[in-house]
Enzyme design. Structure first.
Site, PDB file in Angstrom:
ATOM      1  N   ALA A  10       0.961  -1.215   0.075  1.00 30.20           N
ATOM      2  CA  ALA A  10      -0.035  -0.008   0.016  1.00 30.20           C
ATOM      3  C   ALA A  10       0.765   1.349   0.055  1.00 30.20           C
ATOM      4  CB  ALA A  10      -1.134   0.073   1.221  1.00 30.20           C
ATOM      5  N   ARG A  16      -3.363   8.779 -10.527  1.00 32.63           N
ATOM      6  CA  ARG A  16      -4.539   9.026 -11.417  1.00 32.63           C
ATOM      7  C   ARG A  16      -5.597   9.539 -10.635  1.00 32.63           C
ATOM      8  NH1 ARG A  16      -5.178   4.095 -15.044  1.00 32.63           N
ATOM      9  NH2 ARG A  16      -3.432   3.135 -13.733  1.00 32.63           N
ATOM     10  N   LYS A  23      -3.946   6.853  -2.020  1.00 32.98           N
ATOM     11  CA  LYS A  23      -5.123   5.779  -2.778  1.00 32.98           C
ATOM     12  C   LYS A  23      -5.781   4.890  -1.679  1.00 32.98           C
ATOM     13  CE  LYS A  23      -4.064   3.462  -6.448  1.00 32.98           C
ATOM     14  NZ  LYS A  23      -3.659   2.035  -7.283  1.00 32.98           N
ATOM     15  N   GLU A 156       4.604  -7.734 -17.570  1.00 37.12           N
ATOM     16  CA  GLU A 156       4.003  -6.339 -17.583  1.00 37.12           C
ATOM     17  C   GLU A 156       3.376  -5.836 -19.027  1.00 37.12           C
ATOM     18  OE1 GLU A 156       2.711  -5.147 -14.707  1.00 37.12           O
ATOM     19  OE2 GLU A 156       3.409  -6.982 -14.273  1.00 37.12           O
ATOM     20  N   TYR A 368     -37.204  21.040  20.026  1.00 32.77           N
ATOM     21  CA  TYR A 368     -35.898  20.631  20.453  1.00 32.77           C
ATOM     22  C   TYR A 368     -35.761  19.891  21.797  1.00 32.77           C
ATOM     23  CZ  TYR A 368     -30.916  20.342  21.553  1.00 32.77           C
ATOM     24  OH  TYR A 368     -29.907  19.708  22.156  1.00 32.77           O
ATOM     25  N   TYR A 389     -28.554  23.892  27.769  1.00 30.93           N
ATOM     26  CA  TYR A 389     -26.947  24.254  27.762  1.00 30.93           C
ATOM     27  C   TYR A 389     -27.021  25.687  28.077  1.00 30.93           C
ATOM     28  CZ  TYR A 389     -22.397  25.510  25.541  1.00 30.93           C
ATOM     29  OH  TYR A 389     -20.957  25.868  25.553  1.00 30.93           O
ATOM     30  N   ALA A 425     -49.441  25.962  28.143  1.00 30.93           N
ATOM     31  CA  ALA A 425     -48.741  26.372  26.972  1.00 30.93           C
ATOM     32  C   ALA A 425     -48.340  27.722  27.007  1.00 30.93           C
ATOM     33  CB  ALA A 425     -49.881  26.874  25.950  1.00 30.93           C
TER      34      ALA A 425
HETATM   35  C1  UD1 Z   1       0.645  -4.853 -10.667  1.00 31.51           C
HETATM   36  C2  UD1 Z   1       1.214  -5.982 -11.208  1.00 31.51           C
HETATM   37  C3  UD1 Z   1       0.397  -6.297 -12.419  1.00 31.51           C
HETATM   38  C4  UD1 Z   1      -1.099  -6.753 -12.084  1.00 31.51           C
HETATM   39  C5  UD1 Z   1      -1.447  -5.464 -11.510  1.00 31.51           C
HETATM   40  C6  UD1 Z   1      -2.897  -5.983 -10.910  1.00 31.51           C
HETATM   41  C7  UD1 Z   1       3.545  -5.521 -10.736  1.00 31.51           C
HETATM   42  C8  UD1 Z   1       4.748  -5.326 -11.424  1.00 31.51           C
HETATM   43  N1  UD1 Z   1       2.584  -5.549 -11.515  1.00 31.51           N
HETATM   44  O1  UD1 Z   1       0.765  -3.611 -11.441  1.00 31.51           O
HETATM   45  O2  UD1 Z   1       1.063  -7.773 -13.014  1.00 31.51           O
HETATM   46  O3  UD1 Z   1      -1.596  -6.921 -13.359  1.00 31.51           O
HETATM   47  O4  UD1 Z   1      -0.679  -5.195 -10.399  1.00 31.51           O
HETATM   48  O5  UD1 Z   1      -3.753  -4.741 -10.372  1.00 31.51           O
HETATM   49  O6  UD1 Z   1       3.696  -6.044  -9.537  1.00 31.51           O
HETATM   50  N2  UD1 Z   1       3.062  -0.755  -4.431  1.00 31.51           N
HETATM   51  C9  UD1 Z   1       4.008  -0.437  -3.413  1.00 31.51           C
HETATM   52  N3  UD1 Z   1       5.247  -0.238  -3.696  1.00 31.51           N
HETATM   53  C10 UD1 Z   1       5.662   0.148  -4.940  1.00 31.51           C
HETATM   54  C11 UD1 Z   1       4.850   0.123  -6.038  1.00 31.51           C
HETATM   55  C12 UD1 Z   1       3.249  -0.404  -5.665  1.00 31.51           C
HETATM   56  O7  UD1 Z   1       3.587  -0.734  -2.195  1.00 31.51           O
HETATM   57  O8  UD1 Z   1       6.828   0.695  -5.055  1.00 31.51           O
HETATM   58  C13 UD1 Z   1       1.644  -1.274  -4.108  1.00 31.51           C
HETATM   59  C14 UD1 Z   1       0.653  -0.162  -4.528  1.00 31.51           C
HETATM   60  O9  UD1 Z   1       0.266   0.741  -3.620  1.00 31.51           O
HETATM   61  C15 UD1 Z   1      -0.605  -1.199  -4.924  1.00 31.51           C
HETATM   62  C16 UD1 Z   1       0.133  -2.610  -5.370  1.00 31.51           C
HETATM   63  O10 UD1 Z   1       1.406  -2.357  -4.882  1.00 31.51           O
HETATM   64  O11 UD1 Z   1      -1.361  -1.321  -3.778  1.00 31.51           O
HETATM   65  C17 UD1 Z   1       0.148  -2.531  -6.928  1.00 31.51           C
HETATM   66  O12 UD1 Z   1       0.823  -1.594  -7.525  1.00 31.51           O
HETATM   67  P1  UD1 Z   1       0.622  -0.748  -8.860  1.00 31.51           P
HETATM   68  O13 UD1 Z   1       1.363   0.261  -9.114  1.00 31.51           O
HETATM   69  O14 UD1 Z   1      -0.960  -0.524  -8.858  1.00 31.51           O
HETATM   70  O15 UD1 Z   1       0.659  -1.896  -9.843  1.00 31.51           O
HETATM   71  P2  UD1 Z   1       0.348  -2.158 -11.143  1.00 31.51           P
HETATM   72  O16 UD1 Z   1       1.262  -1.374 -12.060  1.00 31.51           O
HETATM   73  O17 UD1 Z   1      -1.163  -1.931 -11.232  1.00 31.51           O
HETATM   74 CA    CA Z   2      -2.865  -1.429  -9.571  1.00 34.82          CA
END
Ligand code: UD1
Ligand code: CA
Length: 462
Positions: A10, A16, A23, A156, A368, A389, A425
């Site tokens: 996370a 985006r 997020k 990817e 009230y 109050y 009243a």
């Molecule tokens: C990733 C997968 C992809 C898959 C997709 C599904 C990889 C390289 N790719 O891509 O194959 O189809 O999820 O949704 O893993 N996060 C971190 N640290 C980081 C980067 C990401 O904690 O440095 C966390 C993000 O907060 C998120 C999750 O990892 O919760 C996925 O990261 P995101 O950047 O959304 O990966 P995708 O490019 O969607």
């Molecule tokens: Ca993702």
């Protein structure tokens, strides 16, 4: 039972979403995205859970501080593989398996996670990933299988060839690894790819190179594994959760006049033969009994409504309890641990805060009532106000059983009106009223005979 460790990724920013909020703290059906994930995984009884945080780490940690979680801080964020590397001091020393979840895949169900774990353990694989098939797989990592149908690697989207991009089976970002096997490959990841990131997905290929087995569980319902990357996707998942809940309620015997405009959080319970009119919002574990009617534009949050209650149009009810067969509204506001007895009536423009109303008591118009304890069979006249109050503290008004409060009365708390008393009243009551007494506290009326007529005549002469 094999030991299970949980890792939730996370740390990402969620560019985006164009938000100052990280997020995973965006809300879906009343809970943050990450809470959805934590809740789905809770029944798996993992021995420990770690959340990898990075972007706005403090905010994410604070929002989860009520749970027993550990945190790893990833700064900067160099990819999902890097996130798992950063957290390695948390998972590497453990026995058994590591379940990796994404903080931004909120609809994942406990059943699917169980299915993933069962297959993983049953087949003795080194890693098992959760995949799904999408009509439009663009953007996702693709699952590459060999001619025998075995998983070989994940590529990817940005690194894939045109041919690979035609594959519709995608990686959901949820995996189960045998810890000992993952430990052997996690430090071998390289960032030589189009995004210059350390991809966790490359572990699949690395394990296969060591002749380890990698399996996949295909999730049939793609909405369950959708990630949230934009506000439209957030709204789309909100719709999915909502429709799912409403469908279940209808199966259980609740009438929903217009599912498109009815909002019921998953935590809400409703008894059979209750009716929800359009534009009703039910939130935060609200419990509604059987045979209730909830009319349009009502929001009920963290409250209990017993059987046969009618809530008329445009009410807000929070943290309150309404006993059986009472009627509330239209335009009533109940809050802060208010309890309404059975067969009671609360009518138009009545606000009630932190008060109890006994059975069959009525407050039908324009009042009230705050910090009040009101007995049974009390009539609270139109325009009654508890002056609770004094500018410094909140004081209590006690109105015992069978009292009649005349219209437009003020009760200056602390004050008690004893059983069966009558308040005339327009009174301002500041002293206790004894049992069965009549209290009149208003200035005496004076009638000046012929005054109006004389005034009219003198005006005419001018
Ligand atoms: C990733 C997968 C992809 C898959 C997709 C599904 C990889 C390289 N790719 O891509 O194959 O189809 O999820 O949704 O893993 N996060 C971190 N640290 C980081 C980067 C990401 O904690 O440095 C966390 C993000 O907060 C998120 C999750 O990892 O919760 C996925 O990261 P995101 O950047 O959304 O990966 P995708 O490019 O969607
Ligand atoms: Ca993702």
């Amino acid at each position: 039972m094999r030991n299970l460790t949980l890792l939730i990724l996370a740390a990402g920013k969620g560019t985006r979403l164009k938000s100052t909020l990280p997020k995973v703290l965006h809300r879906l059906a009343g809970r943050t995205l990450i809470e959805h994930v934590v809740d789905a995984a809770r029944p798996l009884n993992s021995s420990a859970t770690c959340v990898v945080v990075g972007h706005e780490a403090g905010q994410v940690q604070t929002s989860l501080s009520h749970l027993t979680l550990q945190f790893s801080i990833q700064e900067p964020q160099l990819g999902t593989g890097h996130a798992v590397q950063i957290a390695s001091e948390f998972w590497k020393p453990n026995q058994g398996d590591l379940l990796v979840l994404s903080g931004d895949v909120p609809l994942i169900s406990t059943e699917t996670l169980r299915r993933l774990l069962d297959q993983h353990i049953g087949t003795g694989a080194s890693a098992t990933l959760l995949s799904t098939k999408l009509e439009d797989p663009s953007g996702y990592g693709r699952v590459i299988r060999n001619p025998a149908g075995e998983v070989e690697r994940i590529v990817e989207h940005k690194d894939a060839t045109d041919e690979e991009r035609r594959i519709v089976e995608i990686n959901t970002g949820i995996y189960c690894f045998v810890i000992a096997d993952l430990a052997q490959v996690i430090d071998q990841l390289s960032a030589k790819n189009s995004q210059k990131e350390y991809y966790l997905t490359d572990c699949v290929g690395l394990l296969r190179k060591r002749s380890k087995r990698v399996g996949a569980v295909v999730c049939e319902d793609p909405s369950e594994v959708s990630g949230v990357n934009s506000r439209s996707e957030l709204a789309e998942l909100e719709r999915v959760i909502r429709q799912r809940k409403l469908k279940q309620l209808m199966q259980d015997g609740v009438t929903i006049i217009d599912p498109a405009s009815t909002y019921v959080e998953p935590s809400v319970q409703i008894g059979a033969d209750s009716v929800l009119y359009p534009n009703v919002f039910l939130e935060k574990g609200t419990v509604i009994g059987a045979g209730c009617q909830i009319y349009p534009n009502v929001r009920i949050t963290a409250s209990t409504i017993e059987d046969g209650v009618v809530v008329l149009d445009s009410c807000l009810i929070s943290e309150s309890h309404i006993r059986a067969r009472s009627q509330v509204g239209p335009f009533a506001h109940l809050k802060s641990h208010t309890v309404i007895g059975s067969q009671a009536r609360v009518g138009n423009f009545v606000e009630i805060k932190n008060s109890r109303l006994g059975d069959k008591t009525k407050a039908a118009h324009l009042s009230y009532l705050g910090d009040a304890e009101i007995g049974q069979d009390v009539n609270v006249g139109a325009g009654t106000i508890t002056c609770n109050y004094d500018g410094v503290s909140k004081n209590k008004t006690i109105i015992e059983d069978g009292v009649f409060v005349g219209s437009d009365s003020q009760l200056i708390a602390p004050v008690t009106v004893h059983r069966g008393a009558y308040i005339a009243a327009g009174s301002t009551i500041q002293e206790d009223v004894p049992e069965d007494a009549l209290a009149i506290a208003r200035s005496q009326q004076v009638n000046k005979e012929h005054w109006a007529k004389k005034r009219r005549e003198s005006r005419r002469k001018e």
